[in-house]
Motif scaffolding. Structure first.
Motif, mmCIF file in Angstrom:
data_model
loop_
_atom_site.group_PDB
_atom_site.id
_atom_site.type_symbol
_atom_site.label_atom_id
_atom_site.label_comp_id
_atom_site.label_asym_id
_atom_site.label_seq_id
_atom_site.Cartn_x
_atom_site.Cartn_y
_atom_site.Cartn_z
ATOM 1 N N ASP A 298 0.521 -1.148 -0.055
ATOM 2 C CA ASP A 298 -0.048 -0.208 -0.089
ATOM 3 C C ASP A 298 0.925 1.344 -0.080
ATOM 4 O OD1 ASP A 298 0.889 0.410 2.519
ATOM 5 O OD2 ASP A 298 -1.004 -0.086 3.485
ATOM 6 N N ALA A 299 0.369 2.308 0.136
ATOM 7 C CA ALA A 299 0.933 3.837 -0.008
ATOM 8 C C ALA A 299 2.084 3.843 1.227
ATOM 9 C CB ALA A 299 0.024 4.714 0.206
ATOM 10 N N ALA A 300 1.782 3.039 2.270
ATOM 11 C CA ALA A 300 2.758 3.247 3.339
ATOM 12 C C ALA A 300 3.862 2.258 3.256
ATOM 13 C CB ALA A 300 1.825 3.170 4.595
ATOM 14 N N GLY A 301 3.624 1.372 2.332
ATOM 15 C CA GLY A 301 4.829 0.262 1.997
ATOM 16 C C GLY A 301 4.338 -1.073 2.828
ATOM 17 N N ASN A 302 3.042 -1.101 3.449
ATOM 18 C CA ASN A 302 2.586 -2.224 3.979
ATOM 19 C C ASN A 302 2.087 -3.397 2.991
ATOM 20 O OD1 ASN A 302 3.206 -1.400 6.622
ATOM 21 N ND2 ASN A 302 1.429 -0.061 6.465
ATOM 22 N N PRO A 303 2.192 -4.570 3.318
ATOM 23 C CA PRO A 303 1.623 -5.771 2.373
ATOM 24 C C PRO A 303 0.206 -5.515 2.025
ATOM 25 C CG PRO A 303 2.375 -6.518 4.390
ATOM 26 C CD PRO A 303 2.831 -5.293 4.395
ATOM 27 N N CYS A 304 -0.429 -5.694 0.992
ATOM 28 C CA CYS A 304 -1.651 -5.748 0.792
ATOM 29 C C CYS A 304 -2.134 -7.294 0.894
ATOM 30 C CB CYS A 304 -1.993 -5.404 -0.691
ATOM 31 S SG CYS A 304 -1.936 -3.303 -0.879
ATOM 32 N N CYS A 305 -1.994 -7.740 1.875
ATOM 33 C CA CYS A 305 -2.250 -9.198 2.627
ATOM 34 C C CYS A 305 -2.578 -9.075 3.968
ATOM 35 C CB CYS A 305 -1.425 -10.036 2.075
ATOM 36 S SG CYS A 305 -1.452 -11.828 2.808
ATOM 37 N N THR A 306 -3.554 -9.519 4.532
ATOM 38 C CA THR A 306 -3.929 -9.565 5.875
ATOM 39 C C THR A 306 -4.754 -10.940 6.038
ATOM 40 O OG1 THR A 306 -4.673 -8.593 7.888
ATOM 41 C CG2 THR A 306 -5.847 -8.318 5.930
ATOM 42 N N TYR A 307 -4.461 -11.271 7.462
ATOM 43 C CA TYR A 307 -5.292 -12.502 8.084
ATOM 44 C C TYR A 307 -6.924 -12.092 7.872
ATOM 45 C CZ TYR A 307 -7.448 -16.175 10.644
ATOM 46 O OH TYR A 307 -8.296 -16.987 11.176
ATOM 47 N N ILE A 308 -7.496 -12.607 7.048
ATOM 48 C CA ILE A 308 -9.060 -12.186 6.833
ATOM 49 C C ILE A 308 -9.784 -12.687 8.190
ATOM 50 C CG2 ILE A 308 -11.197 -12.200 5.707
ATOM 51 C CD1 ILE A 308 -8.989 -10.357 4.420
ATOM 52 N N GLY A 309 -9.953 -13.893 8.493
ATOM 53 C CA GLY A 309 -10.389 -14.575 9.505
ATOM 54 C C GLY A 309 -10.583 -15.927 9.343
ATOM 55 N N PRO A 310 -11.330 -16.561 10.209
ATOM 56 C CA PRO A 310 -11.469 -18.038 10.160
ATOM 57 C C PRO A 310 -12.344 -18.626 9.090
ATOM 58 C CG PRO A 310 -13.081 -17.250 11.741
ATOM 59 C CD PRO A 310 -12.358 -16.246 11.250
ATOM 60 N N GLY A 311 -12.444 -19.945 8.906
ATOM 61 C CA GLY A 311 -13.234 -20.638 7.983
ATOM 62 C C GLY A 311 -13.085 -20.334 6.399
ATOM 63 N N GLY A 312 -14.133 -19.886 5.826
ATOM 64 C CA GLY A 312 -14.103 -19.626 4.438
ATOM 65 C C GLY A 312 -13.988 -17.967 4.456
ATOM 66 N N ALA A 313 -13.637 -17.186 5.294
ATOM 67 C CA ALA A 313 -13.910 -15.834 5.470
ATOM 68 C C ALA A 313 -12.998 -15.223 3.955
ATOM 69 C CB ALA A 313 -13.260 -15.207 6.567
ATOM 70 N N GLY A 314 -11.851 -15.710 3.886
ATOM 71 C CA GLY A 314 -11.031 -15.163 2.937
ATOM 72 C C GLY A 314 -11.545 -15.430 1.489
ATOM 73 N N HIS A 315 -12.013 -16.435 1.197
ATOM 74 C CA HIS A 315 -12.753 -16.814 -0.153
ATOM 75 C C HIS A 315 -14.011 -15.727 -0.109
ATOM 76 C CE1 HIS A 315 -10.429 -20.539 -1.499
ATOM 77 N NE2 HIS A 315 -9.895 -19.286 -2.493
ATOM 78 N N TYR A 316 -14.730 -15.651 0.804
ATOM 79 C CA TYR A 316 -15.898 -14.869 0.799
ATOM 80 C C TYR A 316 -15.672 -13.326 0.593
ATOM 81 C CZ TYR A 316 -20.205 -13.006 2.167
ATOM 82 O OH TYR A 316 -21.778 -12.396 2.301
ATOM 83 N N VAL A 317 -14.587 -12.870 1.366
ATOM 84 C CA VAL A 317 -14.356 -11.414 0.926
ATOM 85 C C VAL A 317 -13.994 -11.223 -0.369
ATOM 86 C CG1 VAL A 317 -12.422 -9.726 1.667
ATOM 87 C CG2 VAL A 317 -13.667 -10.895 3.328
ATOM 88 N N LYS A 318 -13.234 -12.359 -0.852
ATOM 89 C CA LYS A 318 -12.739 -12.275 -2.487
ATOM 90 C C LYS A 318 -14.018 -12.269 -3.313
ATOM 91 C CE LYS A 318 -10.160 -12.181 -6.318
ATOM 92 N NZ LYS A 318 -10.980 -12.742 -7.250
#
Length: 468
Positions: free
Chosen positions: A170-190
């Motif tokens: 991101d603009a501050a140099g932090n990764p555009c990756c974070t732990y989203i949550g348990p279960g299927g949260a990652g695929h749900y957010v996508k």
């Protein structure tokens, strides 16, 4: 001499898998890759190794067992193949070679409930499964995508440093990756990311459908370029500008493309999830139906011939009004998308951090934009776009402009369902008294469904004997 084992593994060297592999290698992470060798894919691995022979920390395999053996424990394997039954097949093929605490990552657009099923299945063998949404297309995969991993937190703690290294920043140099949550949260957010994306694409298509009637492509391209230097800046606006200027043999490429748009399921899943949650996902629904309608090309051609087509002077639009209408609709689209995430988080106990989600969508992904950067700040303290006064003021001052935009489109007989959905949502959500009292009376009349009264507590329900 023992072969030095790789830190990371990738299964599937298609467009996304191959580019992610190069990203991993450029991040100085030792890598083993696997691809099946049947039929037309016989030389995929050997060709990949030959083309990338400069990487001394790359190994390639066409045998799953030796591929798994080449990885350090606990093994971290990213699966980059088509979503669906193929994922289950690969899991079953891999499982005999895996050990306790190995980690499988599904980087495709899998349905989040399938991800939760796979987590439970592999948990029985103490194998971790991560559902990781990845956005950015081929270029993002190569240079750094936005990544949305979800599943067991203990697995992310062992894996996150790799995903964060290969993600966009991101603009501050932090990764555009974070732990989203348990279960299927990652695929749900996508999935919801893609639903927002559907509507963002459709809005630009509807603007194009209007402006092309009175302006040459060069003029539309100039308009889009100027917008992309403003608060409307976005990746989709950027590529739409480039598309408008692309030529092949002195003809615009856009004019050679059949007006039938495809979809791969995530838009449908997003709309369905909104319906299941009882939320008005009107814009992504309109965008999805627009794609469905486009598929009926033969019918559209046949029906259009039944209508008289007198010469018509199409209305030349005020570009500032079009711009204001576009800004209005984009605010509503993002509001609806984040409302789904907020509600789903409560229902599934995912504890989604909307500010973090917006932040990792500020770079690398398809819906990155100046608006998303603003949202990443807003969600640090609030949980709804419509509680932000600056957005409310923008919507209030633009309401008349989008209303006129829709009226002119109707007069010119141009479908702008996504813009209409944005306007209708805004008007409805800001109307104190809707005619739903008549609907509830009808339901009570024919089905005895009861109703609430305006002069009694909301937990009380009543029935009226309408036929007496």
């Amino acid at each position: 001499m023992k072969m030095k084992k790789s830190e990371f593994g990738i299964i599937g060297l298609g467009v996304m898998g191959g580019n992610l592999a190069l990203n991993v290698l450029d991040s100085d992470i030792s890598l083993s890759v696997y691809n099946r060798s049947a039929g037309s894919e016989a030389d995929v691995v050997s060709d990949f190794l030959e083309e990338n022979s400069k990487y001394s920390h790359l190994k390639g395999f066409t045998n799953l067992e030796t591929f798994v053996e080449s990885l350090k424990a606990p093994r971290k394997i990213l699966i980059m193949i088509k979503a669906g039954a193929a994922i289950d097949s690969v899991i079953d093929q891999l499982k005999p070679f895996l050990e306790s605490e190995d980690i499988l990552i599904d980087g495709g657009n899998s349905y989040y409930l399938d991800t939760e099923r796979r987590i439970a299945y592999l948990q029985e063998s103490n194998i971790y499964f991560i559902g990781c949404g990845i956005s950015g297309g081929a270029e993002g995969a190569r240079r750094g995508p936005s990544m949305m991993p979800g599943g067991p937190k203990i697995a992310y703690d062992k894996l996150g440093h790799i995903l964060e290294r290969i993600s966009a920043k991101d603009a501050a140099g932090n990764p555009c990756c974070t732990y989203i949550g348990p279960g299927g949260a990652g695929h749900y957010v996508k999935m919801i990311h893609n639903g927002i994306e559907y509507a963002e694409m459709q809005l630009l298509a509807e603007i194009y459908s209007i402006l092309r009637l009175t302006l040459p492509y060069e003029a539309i391209q100039t308009i889009f370029e100027s917008w992309n230097s403003s608060n409307l800046k976005s990746f989709l606006l950027e590529i739409s500008t480039a598309i408008l200027g692309a030529k092949e043999n002195d003809s615009f490429v856009l004019d050679q493309i059949l007006d039938k748009s495809g979809n791969k399921g995530t838009g449908f899943w997003s709309v369905r999830s909104g319906l299941e949650l009882g939320l008005p996902t009107t814009m992504m629904s309109s965008a999805l139906y627009a794609r469905f309608l486009s598929a009926f090309k033969e019918d559209r051609v046949a029906y259009s011939k039944k209508l008289a087509k007198p010469y018509k002077n199409y209305t030349k639009r005020n570009i500032d009004d079009v711009k204001s209408s576009y800004e209005f609709a984009r605010i509503i689209n993002h509001h609806q998308g984040f409302e789904i995430l907020r509600e789903a988080s409560e229902i599934h106990n995912w504890n989604l951090d909307l500010g973090e989600i917006a932040r990792i969508w500020t770079n690398g992904c398809i819906i990155r934009s100046s608006l998303m950067e603003k949202l990443s700040d807003i969600f640090k303290t609030g949980n709804s776009i419509l509680t932000e006064e600056s957005f409310i003021q923008t919507l209030k001052t633009s309401e008349e402009k989008i209303s006129n935009f829709i009226k002119l489109s109707m007069a010119d007989r141009i479908p702008v369902d996504c813009f209409w959905s944005a306007y209708n949502y805004w008007v409805s959500i800001t109307t104190e008294n809707l005619p739903a009292n008549l609907i509830q009376a009808q339901r009570d009349f024919f089905g005895g469904h009861t109703y609430q009264r305006i002069d009694r507590p909301s937990e009380e329900f009543f029935h009226f004997n309408w036929t007496d």
